[in-house]
Design an enzyme around this catalytic site. Structure first.
Site, PDB file in Angstrom:
ATOM      1  N   GLU A 173       4.084  -6.927   0.889  1.00  0.00           N
ATOM      2  CA  GLU A 173       5.139  -6.852   1.904  1.00  0.00           C
ATOM      3  C   GLU A 173       5.436  -8.193   2.554  1.00  0.00           C
ATOM      4  O   GLU A 173       6.595  -8.525   2.796  1.00  0.00           O
ATOM      5  CB  GLU A 173       4.785  -5.806   2.970  1.00  0.00           C
ATOM      6  CG  GLU A 173       4.957  -4.356   2.526  1.00  0.00           C
ATOM      7  CD  GLU A 173       3.758  -3.799   1.792  1.00  0.00           C
ATOM      8  OE1 GLU A 173       2.795  -4.558   1.562  1.00  0.00           O
ATOM      9  OE2 GLU A 173       3.763  -2.596   1.456  1.00  0.00           O
ATOM     10  N   HIS A 182      -0.561   5.333   8.958  1.00  0.00           N
ATOM     11  CA  HIS A 182       0.733   5.605   8.324  1.00  0.00           C
ATOM     12  C   HIS A 182       1.726   6.256   9.280  1.00  0.00           C
ATOM     13  O   HIS A 182       2.724   6.814   8.839  1.00  0.00           O
ATOM     14  CB  HIS A 182       0.534   6.521   7.111  1.00  0.00           C
ATOM     15  CG  HIS A 182       0.030   5.824   5.900  1.00  0.00           C
ATOM     16  ND1 HIS A 182      -1.097   5.045   5.898  1.00  0.00           N
ATOM     17  CD2 HIS A 182       0.504   5.777   4.625  1.00  0.00           C
ATOM     18  CE1 HIS A 182      -1.292   4.568   4.674  1.00  0.00           C
ATOM     19  NE2 HIS A 182      -0.343   4.985   3.890  1.00  0.00           N
TER      20      HIS A 182
HETATM   21  C1  LIG Z   1       0.377  -2.180   2.574  1.00  0.00           C
HETATM   22  C2  LIG Z   1       0.753  -0.921   1.885  1.00  0.00           C
HETATM   23  N1  LIG Z   1       1.864  -0.904   1.141  1.00  0.00           N
HETATM   24  C3  LIG Z   1       2.232   0.206   0.479  1.00  0.00           C
HETATM   25  C4  LIG Z   1       1.480   1.342   0.570  1.00  0.00           C
HETATM   26  C5  LIG Z   1       1.926   2.626  -0.157  1.00  0.00           C
HETATM   27  N2  LIG Z   1       1.061   2.853  -1.297  1.00  0.00           N
HETATM   28  C6  LIG Z   1      -0.037   3.610  -1.177  1.00  0.00           C
HETATM   29  S1  LIG Z   1      -0.940   3.615  -2.555  1.00  0.00           S
HETATM   30  C7  LIG Z   1       0.132   2.605  -3.363  1.00  0.00           C
HETATM   31  C8  LIG Z   1      -0.161   2.231  -4.771  1.00  0.00           C
HETATM   32  C9  LIG Z   1      -1.457   1.509  -4.905  1.00  0.00           C
HETATM   33  O1  LIG Z   1      -1.807   1.371  -6.251  1.00  0.00           O
HETATM   34  P1  LIG Z   1      -3.249   0.874  -6.708  1.00  0.00           P
HETATM   35  O2  LIG Z   1      -3.701  -0.205  -5.814  1.00  0.00           O
HETATM   36  O3  LIG Z   1      -3.166   0.560  -8.144  1.00  0.00           O
HETATM   37  O4  LIG Z   1      -4.213   2.106  -6.469  1.00  0.00           O
HETATM   38  P2  LIG Z   1      -4.219   3.524  -7.169  1.00  0.00           P
HETATM   39  O5  LIG Z   1      -3.288   4.390  -6.384  1.00  0.00           O
HETATM   40  O6  LIG Z   1      -3.787   3.367  -8.567  1.00  0.00           O
HETATM   41  O7  LIG Z   1      -5.603   4.012  -7.035  1.00  0.00           O
HETATM   42  C10 LIG Z   1       1.189   2.275  -2.542  1.00  0.00           C
HETATM   43  C11 LIG Z   1       2.326   1.444  -2.931  1.00  0.00           C
HETATM   44  C12 LIG Z   1       0.344   1.302   1.404  1.00  0.00           C
HETATM   45  N3  LIG Z   1      -0.420   2.377   1.597  1.00  0.00           N
HETATM   46  N4  LIG Z   1      -0.012   0.151   2.020  1.00  0.00           N
END
Ligand SMILES: Cc1ncc(C[n+]2csc(CCOP(=O)(O)OP(=O)(O)O)c2C)c(N)n1
Ligand SMILES: Cc1ncc(C[n+]2csc(CCOP(=O)(O)OP(=O)(O)O)c2C)c(N)n1
Ligand SMILES: [Mg+2]
Ligand SMILES: [Mg+2]
Lengths: 365, 328, 328, 365
Positions: free
Chosen positions: B61, B130
């Protein structure tokens, strides 16, 4: 300064394409620019000490070839952005000493109307997007300028400067990944002067070889440069700029350099965390102005008389800038709340709806 | 003529129209393109407008919001989605120091016509991190503009105004409103733009003013119904819509009509938009007030997960009614 | 017995005493150790306490503040210096989502006895990005505590209370106060701790209450002098000292004595501590007020650099006096 | 999943020191733990779909060996922290299904009293510091736990888990630099399931070879692991944990793995951004439970009857957990404002001074 240590002795860069085509007058012009930057800083120092300039003063003395090297290669669609140690960049893009000095004196006719100060000199008309005070905060902006160039279909790049201490900020890392992932025409230039305030490079960064090598983690090209050699800075920066302009690929450059003064003029410690020998060694052997002057003399391009004339011109411009700044009007209280919103500054219809400001203008206080 | 659209569709229509109007408008954010948006606000827009105009970003972000700000200085008009406004926490420096201040620090030489949008609300059992509600937080920085639409028509009208504005505008949407429906003017009848800085009297009344924004407007309207039908109290509901610029005239006018005020604000009670509105009212309408201004805010703790209790932590019609009745 | 110390020395003495008292106290931040602190608050402490207890960090505020929070969950008691509180912008997620919320989200299983301290003020011509005043911003998050000492004695007493507190406490100092001197109780006379949540009546009076915190207290005292000597107006000065917890009793008491209030707050006028205090007063002391509560805040723009004008953007005694006189 | 692609076929890890010493019962115990995790998730899914669980539900199915591998090596001073996809970690550290399920049901007897939910399960008594919802927000905390261990003189490490999408957050980069610079006993484990929500790894990260290689930029050790092989996860994680415990040096591990379900159960798109073949291939050939079961059968340690008994035990525990959660009391409105401050929760003298809370408790609303 591992970056410089790694670099081979700077031979041959005078013959690189981008330097070979320089005329004698152009070379002298480059020399004069460096002298001009240094003179401006010396005069700033004097007036800072005299209490004419507020806030912090971060001098660029010792690093002149870094800013000038890249900026001297600018085409019409190349853009520049840097941190707070920025007077060199400002003058190199073509800002006048007068507008910069007036800004530092907090005057209304300063380039930022006295609102920005020493860390925030801007000249968008010269593709220069400032001076930024939050360490590494400018790196996503530089990325964005380059993104904008590509979006708008202009063949140019953004050169984004940062310090060796700035590489450990998260925003910079995010910018590196985005730059490589999105094929953004940006060149990040680490001006590695060996210290972030009182902290030497090895006390702030874990790395192997050099900082620029971190680019490999992002599948990005990188290089190291001896920042005391203007020819080398130009030669290698040119490669990176062309890569950005033509291939939209970013580069991370690390330029070994040095600052003679403290972090800012408030830094009275700077002879404690650095040895006098270290400072002396740089001044003697790596001073970018002396090095270039010697080269130009060897090339027969410059002689003492011309050099003296250049020094005098710089001194005159600086003296005139101080006079301008001294005599310039101070901002008024009414100026405080302008330049906040574009819409209110332009008196648009949008600006007429609702309160934009919440201080009480009817009752004093 | 108007049609019934969801809040989500209304936003999307606004974005689509602005993409068509100005080739410099670009949508950007996590999952906004190929995935159609985490909350489907941008559904179909990538397919229609392609890779250049609708861009997926990594989870960076600070990096991508900063990138948008930088591009906006050059004349691009990025409309950035934060998947949740809560993620402002990792981009705070860019959102404040760069977007809000670069114009000032350059003495007016730069400006940042950027929009940052996304949902900013509690109530969906996603826990404290959140459920940030940062309208007042950002409105406190001169240089920024903030709005929070409560209805589909306002959502479309405000997003369009935000995109056309030459200053940074932060649009706070609400996941719990995305599915709400409402009348939205037909594009055939002309451009539907709701200017920033204009409140909207969503219901007239004479006994008490309920002043709110975002989803709290819906609660205030619900409370006004109950107050009327069950207690014979006539409540006026003023929807601020825009937090900065703020329609202070509309606020003072409703106070002058009813002389009693309850502010409804999903924010935590220390601060929030309601503390600012209360401060303004008491300063500028001191003699109009027949009773202290009361506030219905969230109960003062981080947002609780439990679906059984979270609705009670937030303002709701019952809590508003009780507060009005307790004013005597 | 007491001694005259500077605000800086008083802070340092407090830190030193706590380092001695509790081996888990560790000071950390940019340049706090070998360089003796950018503003010399920690001068000599690295030399005295060594590498383990006084730690220099790289310029990675999110990383090292988060590191301190993680360590605090294990029982370490980090006292983190932000060279400027302004740099909260790059560590915001850690300062809020982790420090403030981890206790709540774990249902009380974790706690974060961390202190974050540093200067938070305008007035030094360092421009908008370096002049943030985030007391109200952080106080708005339940889970956090915030204080802002105005005098050397309070600086020492509050930093010690902060370190002993088992919740995250954010101590907002002021570069323009570091050199101020004042009486500080002698350690030989016992531990000097100023509890969080206790305001201090810095000057008694009967006509008007000036309520302030941090450097604004000094301005308020200056204004009170002028009001007395030049206008025969007796102003009471209440120093909040602690923003959260907040001494609401002391606030309501001074209002009950004078019936007129001017709040002095370096914050920008949208929000700030003063908006919250005004909201509380009008709600809980409505009938005590003879006039609207007035505020003296910064003029509503990002902090201006120009040394010629910045003092006029901020509250100062003249602006306070004028505001009081204008109340009629 | 480049990490797994790079890894040599997983032969021989059963013989690595840390696996060789396992008794048959211990191996069966590990198998049972994975089955338990999966069963818990299946039951959670069912009750999420039935509306019993609020917010998001991020299932761990497919990734079981990753959490279990590391956590099964825990000594008394080893600590764990992870992101929101955390049920596997929670059960592996020894939390009961009942306290976890009750939390997800929003009940007062949930591990976090219904305040945290599915993303925020904590058990500090088991050295488990939660579940965290802000992507990469837990990485500086993990660093800090490890810093704390070293500060307090305990021979242990902190294992800090994150996703492949989290590597592009600034806070993680800052944590890597600090970990290496300060010699912190932390092991960062990237659970690379190939996707961050709907974004594949190549669309979110620029890298060469694999993500873990970015560690080189910080002079940090790294390794890649096939996450479908519990023996390999244990063998390689053990090396990193020992490096942390004994040498205070950090490691960055990247474990190739896969999630069978969408990002969360709200993700109805997950069959659009991934092919059915890709999902099927993982289930068929790389499922960590099937792979380990096959190995144990080959080793003669496990037979069908025992496996069935294990499945039944897991099912019974899950069913009992649901009953517990169903019957558990809901929090009250008065519970909202507890667990905010340690001092007010403990009624200390500090808690009696000044207002800590600003909602109006006398007047309703
Ligand atoms: C700073 C932030 N940006 C966006 C999100 C929304 N979000 C939650 S999980 C996620 C994907 C994360 O993917 P990854 O790190 O690969 O973990 P996985 O879900 O595959 O375990 C996103 C974009 C968040 N929680 N925090
Ligand atoms: C986020 C942030 N943290 C800390 C500071 C204070 N600060 C200003 S400059 C500086 C040192 C930066 O060093 P480097 O990046 O090497 O640049 P140099 O000063 O050597 O040009 C520090 C710590 C800041 N401005 N912003
Ligand atoms: Mg440096
Ligand atoms: Mg993933």
């Amino acid at each position: 300064m591992p970056a410089r240590a790694k670099t081979k002795p700077a031979v041959g860069f005078a013959d690189s394409p981008v330097n070979q085509t320089l005329t004698a007058e152009q070379k002298i012009g480059l020399y004069a620019q460096m002298v001009r930057i240094r003179r401006f800083e010396q005069v700033s120092l004097k007036h800072y000490q005299a209490g004419k300039i507020g806030g912090f003063l971060h001098l660029y003395i010792g690093q002149e070839a870094v800013a000038l090297g890249g900026i001297s290669l600018a085409g019409p669609d190349d853009h520049f952005i840097t941190a707070y140690r920025q007077h060199g960049h400002s003058l190199a893009v073509g800002m006048t000493m007068a507008e910069c000095m007036a800004e530092m004196f907090g005057k209304r006719t300063g380039c930022s109307k006295g609102k920005g100060g020493s860390m925030h000199l801007f000249a968008p008309d010269k593709n220069f997007w400032g001076g930024h005070g939050i360490v590494a905060g400018q790196t996503p902006l530089g990325l964005g300028l380059a993104y904008g160039l590509k979006y708008l279909g202009r063949e140019g790049c953004c050169m984004c400067y940062l310090g060796d201490g700035a590489v450990n900020q998260g925003a910079f890392h995010e910018s590196l990944n985005l730059a490589s992932l999105f094929d953004i025409p940006v060149v990040f230039v680490i001006e590695n002067n060996g210290y972030s305030m009182g902290t030497s490079q090895v006390r702030s960064s874990a790395y192997t070889g050099c900082l620029a090598k971190r680019a490999e983690g992002y599948a990005m090209e990188w290089d190291t440069i001896d920042g005391s050699d203007l020819y080398e800075v130009r030669a290698k920066t040119h490669v990176a700029m062309e890569r950005a302009r033509k291939e939209h690929r970013p580069t991370l450059l690390e330029v070994g350099t040095y600052r003679y003064y403290g972090h800012s003029i408030a830094d009275a410690n700077h002879k404690k965390y650095r040895t006098p020998e270290e400072i002396e060694n740089y001044k003697q052997h790596h001073d970018p102005i002396s090095v270039f002057r010697r080269k130009l003399m060897e090339e027969g391009v410059l002689d003492d008389a011309r050099a003296e004339a250049i020094a005098k011109e710089a001194a005159d411009e600086a003296a005139a800038a101080v006079r301008f700044a001294e005599e310039a009007p101070v901002p008024t209280v009414d100026d405080i709340a302008t330049d906040v919103y574009w819409e209110t500054d332009h008196g648009t219809s949008a600006s007429k709806i609702g309160w934009h400001f919440f201080h009480d203008r009817s009752v004093p206080g | 003529m108007s049609r019934t659209l969801t809040y989500r569709e209304a936003l999307r229509e606004g974005l689509d129209e602005e993409l068509a109007r100005d080739p410099n408008v670009v949508l950007m954010g996590e999952e906004v393109a190929q995935y159609n948006g985490a909350y489907k606000v941008t559904e179909g827009l990538w397919k229609k407008w392609g890779d250049k105009r609708v861009v997926d970003t990594p989870i960076s972000e600070a990096g991508f919001i900063g990138m948008g700000i930088g591009a906006s200085m050059l004349g691009v008009r990025p409309v950035m989605e934060l998947m949740f406004w809560s993620f402002h926490s990792v981009a705070f420096d860019q959102l404040v120091n760069n977007a809000a201040f670069v114009r000032y620090m350059s003495g007016g030489l730069c400006n940042c016509p950027i929009v940052v949008r996304g949902p900013a609300n509690g109530g969906t059992n996603v826990g404290a991190t959140h459920s940030h509600i940062p309208e007042a937080l950002f409105a406190s920085f001169p240089g920024l503009k903030v709005c929070a639409p409560a209805t589909p028509a306002d959502a479309k009208g405000l997003i369009k105004a935000a995109i056309r504005d030459n200053d940074p505008v932060y649009v706070m949407e609400n996941t719990l409103l995305y599915g709400n429906t409402g009348e939205v003017p037909d594009p055939a009848d002309g451009d539907h733009v709701v200017p920033l800085g204009l409140a909207d009297l969503k219901r007239g009344g004479s006994d008490v003013s309920l002043i709110a924004h975002g989803r709290s407007v819906i609660h205030a309207l619900g409370a006004a119904e109950i107050l009327q039908s069950e207690h014979g109290i006539s409540a006026e509901v003023l929807d601020l819509r825009s937090i900065r610029p703020l329609d202070v005239d509309a606020i003072l006018n409703t106070v002058a009509r009813t002389h009693r005020v309850v502010l409804v604000d999903e924010s935590k009670p220390f601060g929030g938009v309601s503390a600012m509105v209360a401060t303004i009212i008491q300063e500028h309408a001191f003699d109009e007030l027949d009773a202290p201004i009361r506030r219905v805010c969230s109960i003062d703790a981080p947002a609780m997960y439990s679906p059984h209790i979270e609705p009670e932590q937030l303002p709701n019609p019952r809590r508003i009614v009780e507060k009005v009745l307790a004013m005597g």
